[in-house]
Each structure stands twice: as C-alpha cells, then as structure tokens.
Motif scaffolding. Sequence first.
Motif, PDB file in Angstrom:
ATOM      1  N   LEU A  43       0.848  -1.202   0.000  1.00 24.68           N
ATOM      2  CA  LEU A  43       0.000   0.000   0.000  1.00 24.68           C
ATOM      3  C   LEU A  43       0.881   1.248   0.000  1.00 24.68           C
ATOM      4  O   LEU A  43       0.598   2.229  -0.695  1.00 24.68           O
ATOM      5  N   SER A  46       2.571   1.812  -3.456  1.00 30.67           N
ATOM      6  CA  SER A  46       1.616   2.261  -4.470  1.00 30.67           C
ATOM      7  C   SER A  46       1.211   3.713  -4.203  1.00 30.67           C
ATOM      8  O   SER A  46       1.106   4.519  -5.123  1.00 30.67           O
ATOM      9  N   TYR A  47       1.023   4.045  -2.947  1.00 27.05           N
ATOM     10  CA  TYR A  47       0.671   5.422  -2.583  1.00 27.05           C
ATOM     11  C   TYR A  47       1.805   6.371  -2.970  1.00 27.05           C
ATOM     12  O   TYR A  47       1.582   7.415  -3.599  1.00 27.05           O
ATOM     13  N   VAL A  60      -6.040   3.205  -3.251  1.00 30.83           N
ATOM     14  CA  VAL A  60      -7.006   2.995  -2.163  1.00 30.83           C
ATOM     15  C   VAL A  60      -8.133   4.026  -2.252  1.00 30.83           C
ATOM     16  O   VAL A  60      -9.318   3.688  -2.120  1.00 30.83           O
ATOM     17  N   PHE A  96      -9.092  -0.130   4.971  1.00 31.94           N
ATOM     18  CA  PHE A  96      -7.808  -0.515   5.553  1.00 31.94           C
ATOM     19  C   PHE A  96      -7.963  -1.734   6.466  1.00 31.94           C
ATOM     20  O   PHE A  96      -7.126  -2.640   6.448  1.00 31.94           O
ATOM     21  N   CYS A  99      -8.463  -4.744   4.292  1.00 34.61           N
ATOM     22  CA  CYS A  99      -7.178  -5.117   3.693  1.00 34.61           C
ATOM     23  C   CYS A  99      -6.282  -5.772   4.736  1.00 34.61           C
ATOM     24  O   CYS A  99      -5.638  -6.792   4.465  1.00 34.61           O
ATOM     25  N   GLY A 149       2.497  -1.786  -6.341  1.00 36.35           N
ATOM     26  CA  GLY A 149       2.017  -2.346  -5.075  1.00 36.35           C
ATOM     27  C   GLY A 149       1.964  -3.871  -5.125  1.00 36.35           C
ATOM     28  O   GLY A 149       2.391  -4.557  -4.190  1.00 36.35           O
TER      29      GLY A 149
END
Length: 555
Positions: A43, A46-47, A60, A96, A99, A149
């Motif tokens: 995560l 990727s963020y 997300v 979240f 996940c 990610g």
Amino acid sequence: MPRPRPVRTPRRLRTPPVGDNRRVRSFRGAWSLAGLAAGAAGLATSYFVAMAMTIRESPVVAVAELVIRLTPGWLAEYLIGLVGRLDKPLLLLGIFVFCGLLFAWAGRLARRIWWAPTLVYAALAAVGAVGVATQRGATLTDHIPVAVGFVTWLVTLSLLTEPLRRGELAAAHELVTVPGEARVESLDLVGGGGEAELAPPEHTRRSFLLRAGVVAAGAAVLTTVGRVVGRGRRRVEESRRLLRLPQVSEPRVPASARVGLDGVAAWQTRNDDFYLIHTAIVVPTIEPRDWQLRIHGMVDREITLTYSDLVERRFDEAWMTLNCVSNEVGGSLVGNAWWSGVKTADLLTLAGVDAGADAVLQTSEDGWTCGTPLAALTDERNAMLAVAMNGQPLPIEHGFPVRTVVPGLYGYVSACKWVVDWEVTRFEDITAYWTERGWGERGPVKIASRIDVPRSGDEVAAGQVAFGGVAWMQHTGISGVEFQVDRGPWTRAEIGQVETLDTWVQWKGVVDVEPGDHLVQVRAIDADGNVQTGVDRGVLPDGATGWHQVDFTAS
Ligand SMILES: Nc1nc2c(c(=O)[nH]1)N[C@H]1C(S)=C(S)[C@@H](COP(=O)(O)O)O[C@H]1N2
Ligand SMILES: [Mo]
C-alpha cells in the motif's frame, strides 16, 4: 536406550509435525505479522508512486470512490445520516481494516501453500485496477501504482517469510531428530526452491524481526514522503479550484449545432471526456504564481510574461476542435471545447517578430517541444494561449495553468501544454519532439469524418435507418457530408450549423435499408469544395486519410 526411528526430511511441511511446541506456535503469529507488514509495504509503495507521479488519487482512494459510486443512493443517505461527515474517513478505515485482515490471512496462507497469497494479491490488485480505471479521465499510466504495489506484496512477503520457513523447518527438524544421529545438511525451502542452512531458531527469529522492522519502517517512511511529494499536486489542485477568472464565460452550445441523433458524439466535449495525449509520465504541476512564459529569439524585445500579466490582458473566447495526428480513421482522438485565453498574435506583436522568422519553437515545463508555423500564430485565426477550457481553469492534465491551441493544426505541432518558452525562429534551424521521430514538420489538419451511429456490429431494424456522426476540417470549415450504403449512391447528410470554421460538425441522415448485412461509409466536403479522399493512408507521417466505414446488420 531405544533406537531412534530413522527420519526423512519433510520436503513440504503441510502441517507442523507437532502442534504443541511453543516455538512452532509462536511462528503462527509471525506469519500473520509477515502478511500484514508485506501488505502495508505494498500500500505504501503504491501510494508513494501515485504521489510521485502526481496521479490524482492513490489506488485505495480510487477504490473508496468506486465503493461510493456503487453504493445505492438510499443506502448512502442512510449511512451518512448515521455517521455524518465521518462517512469518508470511516470508509477508508473500513477499507484498511478489510485489507489488514486479508493481508494477515495471506501471510498465514503462505505458510501452507506458498503461492496462495499471489491469488489474494491479484484479486486485491484487480479491485484497485477497476477503481483506477473507473476514475474520470484515467489513463494507462495511472495503473503503474497498482502494479508497483502488487510486485511489492510478492517481494516483501517472500522476503519476510523466508526466515520463518527456515525457522519452522529447523524447529520441526529438532523435534523429529536426535542430535548426533541423522544430521540434516540442508532442506529445500517450501516454495523457495533454494537450499538453506538450518539455522538456530533464535537466529531466524532475529532475522525475521529485523526484516519485519525494516519493512514496516520503510512503509512508514514512504507514506510520509508520499504525503510530502503529493502536497505539490494537492496545492496546485487547490489553487486551480480557488482561481477566479472573471473574463472566462460559460460555454453555450448553439442549438443549431446539434442534429439530435442519440449516439452521435456530443458537439461539446466535456473536460473529463476530452482525449489526453502527452509524453510526460509525471504531469507538471505548476502554481499560477510560478508560471512564466519567455518569448525570445528572433524578436525586437524579449518578453517574460507572468500569469497575472496574462490574465490582465484582453481575453478571447472561441469554440475549437483539437485533434491528434495519431487519430486513425474513425478514431476518437478528437474533441471540441470552448477555450478562453489571450490571442497569440497580440503577444507576438508585443515582442515584435523579425521578418526572417517562420516558426515558434514552443517548450513545455517537462521539456516537450513543438515547432509551430509562425503564420498560424499571427494570422487572423483564434490561435490562443488558453487558460480555460469549457469555462473552467485548464485541468492539470490538459496543461494547467497555460497551454496553446491553434485551429487548423494537429496538436503535436501546436497545442503545447504547460507551455513556458517560445523561441521565435526558423524551421530550418530547429527540430522538435515529434519531428525528430519522423513526423511531418508543419502538421496542418486533414479533412475527416466519422460514423458514430450505427456502431460496428450493431443490429438495426430494417427500413428507414438513421446514420450519424461528426466531420471536421478546422479553419477551412465543412460544407457537406455524404454517406453511402453498400457502395451505392452517395446520400447528402443534414449537418449541424456552426458559426465558426474551427469546429467539427455533427451530421445525420436516413436511408432505406433491406434486411441483411451492410456497410456504410462517409466522406466530408470542406468549405472550399474539396471532397475527402477515399485513399487509405496511415497516421504516419502527417495524419490518416480514407473513408470511415462501419458494418451493421438490418433485420
Ligand atoms: N507538453 C506537452 N504538450 C503536448 C503534448 C505533449 O506530449 N506534451 N502532446 C501534444 C499532442 S500530440 C496532442 S494531440 C495534444 C493533446 O492535447 P490534450 O491532451 O489536451 O487533448 O497536446 C499536445 N501538447
Ligand atoms: Mo497528438
């Protein structure tokens, strides 16, 4: 003393041989922890990549927005009534937590079936990809964060579970062998494929904790850095939102432009639907107050223009159709918008252009260049430095805060987004991004027409069948459109009436069609009476030619 039973090394530990061993049990939590840490790492990367690439949202958030779009109105209202303005933070929290549970589960799955987490990650990445793809104006590069990610999940999980596998094998081995009897030299790691030394459990435990710590710290650092990096884009989005441009008016589509046939491209293309072409992977984010355009080269006076200089000048507004040289016959790399800005001719007059110049080399903030015929920037046409598109400040992807638009030229020679530099020069002295790659130097648009109704493969009712689409030849204008079914006679279409030469027109017509398979073709006629050629040519080097054709069935 009883002889110990001979022991074979388990190749694959489906279940730990003895369940009540404390060490083995303590590993179980560690597998979940490994899953959690790997999940968080994915995560975070990727963020970070989304922020570094100045993509509007992280995957997300894209998924959260997808959930919001998919929630039925009554349910959304009920939930908002329940939690009020906490709806979005709670939704993100929910995602979240969900996940987190999946990640922990994936970690535990890895213990028994090494490849099983890949499926979990693939499913999550697929949801992320759908979220990203359904964002307004999403492009292919917007998927890069999801891919990063996904790879992070796979790599970190195997990194973190490797010491756990070693540790479990060692523990299992210790339980079933007697020291000094059957010595095990090495074991195949489950799924790892490689050879590993049996390490003492303390060692593997330390190694696991160290790796987990590094991964968790890395994820935290990346998230923080991502927030800082993403601030640039958030601020520019904010500046854009707060920008007031009093000279910009709302677009008003002339009623006569519409032929009123469902399925034909809207005469005005909304900003979110407008095609996007640029070479930049990281879209420039420029604060208006930091923007400058330097006009130099073969001029009497070098000028540096700021954003406030620009918006204080008298604005010009016009409908203009912009299209890409890479648009195939029948393609969709074309759109029509209401543009507001300052005439390029005024600015070039201000600088005073030398007689020998015939080109302006435009450069964008990201270094992309195009050479534009000087004549097109100084003649009577509405070439402009645009600050607004369809009554809104330019969207960031369409060149915020300032871009060039020139009617009658393909985008690659004229429509410089994030433009910061104009060098008045001569074509013989320059090359530009696409001309260096074999595309034509001047890039005048070619006459084109497209069938939007029916679509290829459509089934329609036999009898009176309606046909329609769009046609364009910017800065010359379209005087007529004709279409032909099964290579029969050409039928003159009705065309929408527009007050400018610089936009496309909609067209429609009705013809009697027998049951069976058919082919419809279209051609346009420009205002000078030139008929669009039926000779098929590809897009390279200076734009496609040929008649668009569509197969359909009448029954
Ligand atoms: N800075 C910059 N400007 C650019 C490009 C680019 O790659 N970088 N592509 C050009 C091309 S090829 C086209 S067709 C138009 C597309 O503009 P749009 O993305 O706003 O539709 O932008 C032009 N301006
Ligand atoms: Mo283009």
